[in-house]
Write an enzyme that holds these catalytic residues in place. Structure first.
Site, PDB file in Angstrom:
ATOM      1  N   LEU A   1       0.824  -1.212   0.000  1.00 36.80           N
ATOM      2  CA  LEU A   1       0.000   0.000   0.000  1.00 36.80           C
ATOM      3  C   LEU A   1       0.863   1.269   0.000  1.00 36.80           C
ATOM      4  O   LEU A   1       0.349   2.376   0.160  1.00 36.80           O
ATOM      5  CB  LEU A   1      -0.926   0.008   1.226  1.00 36.80           C
TER       6      LEU A   1
ATOM      7  N   LYS B   1      16.050  -6.600   0.831  1.00 32.17           N
ATOM      8  CA  LYS B   1      16.586  -5.671   1.846  1.00 32.17           C
ATOM      9  C   LYS B   1      18.075  -5.888   2.130  1.00 32.17           C
ATOM     10  O   LYS B   1      18.773  -4.959   2.518  1.00 32.17           O
ATOM     11  CB  LYS B   1      15.777  -5.776   3.138  1.00 32.17           C
TER      12      LYS B   1
END
Length: 263
Positions: free
Chosen positions: A15, A65
Site C-alpha cells: 500500500l 533488503k
C-alpha cells in the site's frame, strides 16, 4: 516531476503508493510514487536509474533488503547495524541505504502503549525485517529475544549481528510475553502457521503483515483472549520516516491516514 518507487517480489500487496501519493498530494509536492516487481538481476539497473536521477528514491521490500546492499555506496548506522536497507536515496552523487523499519516498529509499539522493557519476546521468522525488529527491541530494553525459523541455520545467522539471541526449533513454544509473526505466512487469507496457541492467554500477538488487516495468526490469538496488533502502524511510521528523508517534510499521521488505508 520526481519519481519514487517501492520494489519487491511480490509487491502487489504493498500500500506504499497509496500512502506516499496521499502525502505527496496533501503537501503539494511535484512527485509520483509507484511500485515495480523486480528480480535480483534488476537491482543494478535500479541503482543506475537513481544515479541518473530518473528515480529520486526507492523503498526496498522483501526479498531485497539485504541483496540491495552490495550496490550501494554508503550505509547509515542503522542499515549497517541490521544489514538491512528499506530506503535508498542519492546524496552528493552517492547512493545511500538507510533503514526506517527500526523507527517504524518502535513508534508502532509505543502507539499501543505496550512496554517492551524487561519482556521476553518470541519472533517467528528470520527474513528481511527481523534484524530491524531485533535492533529496535534491544533499544527498547527487552530482557530476552527468542528466534524460531523453519530453516534453523537462517536463525543462527542472526547471531552474527546479535550475539545474545536464543534460537529454538520451529514448533517449540517457550514462555514469552510477546510473540511477533515476521514470516510471510498470512499474506494470503488462507495461510496458517500451524502452531497451537490455544493454551496461551493474556499475551501480546503482533503481526508485521498489514494487508490483510487480520491474519489467521491474529484472529486465533484474539479468540483465545490475547492482545493483538497488525503491522499497519509500523508500515505508516516507516513510510513517514522515508517521506521526511526524501522531501524534508514530516507528514501528518492522523485518523484520515488510517481510514484511507482501510478502504
Amino acid at each position: 516531476m520526481k519519481k519514487y518507487l517501492v520494489i519487491g517480489n511480490p509487491v502487489d500487496h504493498s500500500l506504499s503508493p497509496q500512502l506516499h501519493n496521499y502525502w505527496i498530494k496533501k503537501n503539494n509536492i511535484s512527485a509520483i510514487y509507484d511500485k515495480e516487481e523486480l528480480n535480483n538481476n534488476d537491482l543494478k539497473n535500479l541503482i543506475l536509474r537513481i544515479k541518473n536521477k530518473q528515480i529520486s528514491g526507492a523503498n526496498i521490500t522483501v526479498p531485497f533488503k539485504k541483496e540491495i546492499i552490495s550496490y550501494l555506496d554508503r550505509l547509515s548506522p542503522e542499515a549497517e547495524g541490521t544489514n538491512s536497507v528499506n530506503t535508498v536515496y542519492l546524496e552528493n552523487d552517492k547512493i545511500v541505504g538507510h533503514n526506517t523499519d527500526i523507527e517504524g516498529f518502535e513508534f508502532a509499539i509505543k502507539y499501543t502503549k505496550y512496554d517492551i522493557a524487561e519482556k521476553e519476546i518470541l519472533i517467528l521468522g528470520a527474513g528481511g525485517v527481523v534484524s530491524s525488529i531485533i535492533y529496535a527491541l534491544k533499544r527498547m530494553r527487552a530482557s530476552k529475544i527468542i528466534l524460531s525459523n523453519r530453516t534453523k541455520n537462517k536463525a543462527e545467522d542472526m547471531k552474527i549481528l546479535f550475539k545474545n539471541l536464543s534460537i529454538i526449533n520451529w514448533g517449540q513454544l517457550p514462555n514469552f510475553d510477546m510473540i511477533i509473526n515476521a514470516t510471510s505466512v498470512g499474506l494470503k487469507k488462507e495461510d496458517k502457521l500451524n502452531l497451537d496457541f490455544s493454551k496461551i492467554k493474556n499475551k501480546f500477538f503482533y503481526d508485521v503483515i498489514y494487508n490483510p488487516k487480520e491474519t489467521n495468526f491474529l484472529k486465533n490469538a484474539k479468540n483465545f483472549g490475547n492482545k493483538t496488533e497488525n503491522g499497519k502502524k509500523m508500515f505508516i511510521y516507516q513510510a513517514a520516516a522515508s517521506f521526511k528523508m526524501w522531501h524534508g517534510i514530516k507528514p501528518e499521521i492522523n485518523e484520515d491516514v488510517n481510514k484511507f488505508l482501510d478502504q
